[in-house]
Design a protein around this motif. Structure first.
Motif, PDB file in Angstrom:
ATOM      1  N   HIS A 150       0.796  -1.223   0.000  1.00  0.00           N
ATOM      2  CA  HIS A 150       0.000   0.000   0.000  1.00  0.00           C
ATOM      3  C   HIS A 150       0.831   1.277   0.000  1.00  0.00           C
ATOM      4  CE1 HIS A 150      -3.625  -2.402   0.902  1.00  0.00           C
ATOM      5  NE2 HIS A 150      -2.802  -3.127   1.641  1.00  0.00           N
ATOM      6  N   ASN A 185      -4.071  -3.065   4.926  1.00  0.00           N
ATOM      7  CA  ASN A 185      -3.224  -1.880   5.006  1.00  0.00           C
ATOM      8  C   ASN A 185      -2.892  -1.611   6.471  1.00  0.00           C
ATOM      9  OD1 ASN A 185      -1.908   0.529   4.844  1.00  0.00           O
ATOM     10  ND2 ASN A 185      -3.576   1.651   3.881  1.00  0.00           N
ATOM     11  N   ARG A 207       2.885   5.316  -2.985  1.00  0.00           N
ATOM     12  CA  ARG A 207       2.178   4.162  -3.527  1.00  0.00           C
ATOM     13  C   ARG A 207       3.185   3.258  -4.223  1.00  0.00           C
ATOM     14  NH1 ARG A 207      -2.795   2.775  -2.286  1.00  0.00           N
ATOM     15  NH2 ARG A 207      -3.710   2.604  -4.369  1.00  0.00           N
ATOM     16  N   PHE A 219       1.255   0.612  -8.950  1.00  0.00           N
ATOM     17  CA  PHE A 219       0.041   1.424  -8.961  1.00  0.00           C
ATOM     18  C   PHE A 219       0.169   2.571  -9.958  1.00  0.00           C
ATOM     19  CE2 PHE A 219      -0.952  -0.608  -4.899  1.00  0.00           C
ATOM     20  CZ  PHE A 219      -2.335  -0.726  -4.978  1.00  0.00           C
TER      21      PHE A 219
END
Length: 363
Positions: free
Chosen positions: A43, A143, A239, A243
């Motif tokens: 994450h 997360n 990130r 991503f």
């Protein structure tokens, strides 16, 4: 014992200096300490330690590194213990990288299980087999940087260390019965050394993602710029790089950039700012002079001699025979690349083996 929603047990969370100071005497006086960590690698970028789980005879605690607390006294107290851990390699790398913590000794239950011949050596499988407890694993991809943590996440985190001491006791007893405890101690010491030594960064190789081997040298120049663009965007956005843009898309854009306008190929999810920065990276790669284009790595293929092939077969046969007799995975004794090195020059590469591995591989 405090109980949260439903049937979840919520262990105390240490998130202030006062709570940590009150816990330090427990850690220092503990006869044993089990430890695990949770990070946010799925994450955030770069990842960070989000939770440290601790179990002692006094119970289970969760230490919150994301809170505004000084961890140094706590880590100093941990350093005086041989820590019970499971699959410790990632945890050791995280703790050294982010907190400069290196334990003096560990007992890794996963390594112990493998040395006993267990083929299913995940924590859930081992706890169920040896202790008769079925663990829930629903929060593996959660997360862990979120706050507050849910009751389910807290229970999951607690379970990662709560059962390690009785599990370690069972595994240690079996290692002693099979005269393999010294092997385990050597493996754990090697694991600490391997996981806490600085790794040199290969600046010429780190950007060569899967598929880059088919690119031309001008396209490699574009790919390198795109990779650095993506790294900067990932850090700024906190990130993971995938991503921002997948590896495959980087290679596709680099390949196309040398022959066409790539704007129609850009993903729709890119913002105007990110799109402009990507195009600048492509332009920078295209404008590099030819003598600055990256080269493809030279592939060196070594052809073993007939004598080396014969020695390889002999070593592999000894390894497999002794692994079968011991009921363990042969690669614990030596991997195929290691057998190749030993076949090429035994005296040079034998010191890379652990003592128990050398004994098992001797003629």
């Amino acid at each position: 014992m405090s109980v949260g929603a439903g049937l979840f047990y919520i262990p105390p969370v240490i998130d202030t200096d006062e709570k940590l100071a009150a816990f330090l005497p427990v850690v220092r006086a503990a006869d044993w300490v089990a430890l695990d960590t949770e990070a946010d690698s799925l994450h955030a970028y770069p990842e960070k330690v989000c939770l440290i789980q601790i179990s002692t005879i006094a119970g289970d605690r969760l230490v919150d590194p994301l809170a505004d607390i000084d961890l140094h006294p706590f880590l100093d107290a941990l350093g005086s213990h041989a820590l019970i851990m499971h699959g410790a390699d990632y945890d050791l790398r995280l703790l050294e990288k982010h907190h400069k913590f290196i334990p003096g000794a560990i007992f890794d239950t996963m390594l112990a299980a493998r040395l006993l011949g267990e083929r299913q050596f995940g924590l859930q499988s081992l706890v169920e087999k040896f202790l008769g407890v079925k663990l829930e694993k629903g929060s593996q991809k959660a997360n862990w940087a979120r706050r507050p943590l849910t009751p389910r996440m807290l229970e999951y985190a607690r379970n990662d260390t709560h059962h390690l001491k009785p599990l370690a006791d069972r595994l240690k007893s079996e290692l002693q019965e099979k005269h393999r405890l010294a092997w385990h101690e050597e493996m754990c010491a090697r694991l600490i050394a391997d996981c806490t030594q600085p790794r040199p960064v290969d600046t010429d190789g780190i950007w060569r993602v899967k598929g880059s081997h088919v690119l031309s040298r001008p396209a490699l120049a574009v790919l390198r710029e795109l990779w650095h663009w993506r790294e900067a965007e990932a850090v700024a956005a906190n990130r993971p790089p995938f991503f921002i843009l997948q590896h495959e898309k980087l290679v596709e854009l680099a390949a196309a950039a040398t022959a066409q306008n790539i704007e129609p190929l850009l993903p729709n999810h890119l913002s105007d700012r990110r799109r402009a920065a990507l195009l600048r990276a492509v332009k920078a790669g295209l404008e590099l002079p030819a003598n600055e284009h990256p080269h493809h790595p030279k592939r060196t293929s070594y052809r073993p001699s007939e004598a080396e092939r014969r020695r390889y077969a002999e070593i592999e046969k000894r390894r497999d025979g002794r692994a079968t007799k011991l009921g363990i995975d042969p690669t614990l004794i030596a991997s195929r690349p290691m057998i190749s090195e030993l076949a090429r020059d035994w005296n040079k590469h034998e010191p890379e083996l652990m003592h128990w591995q050398r004994e098992l591989l001797k003629p």
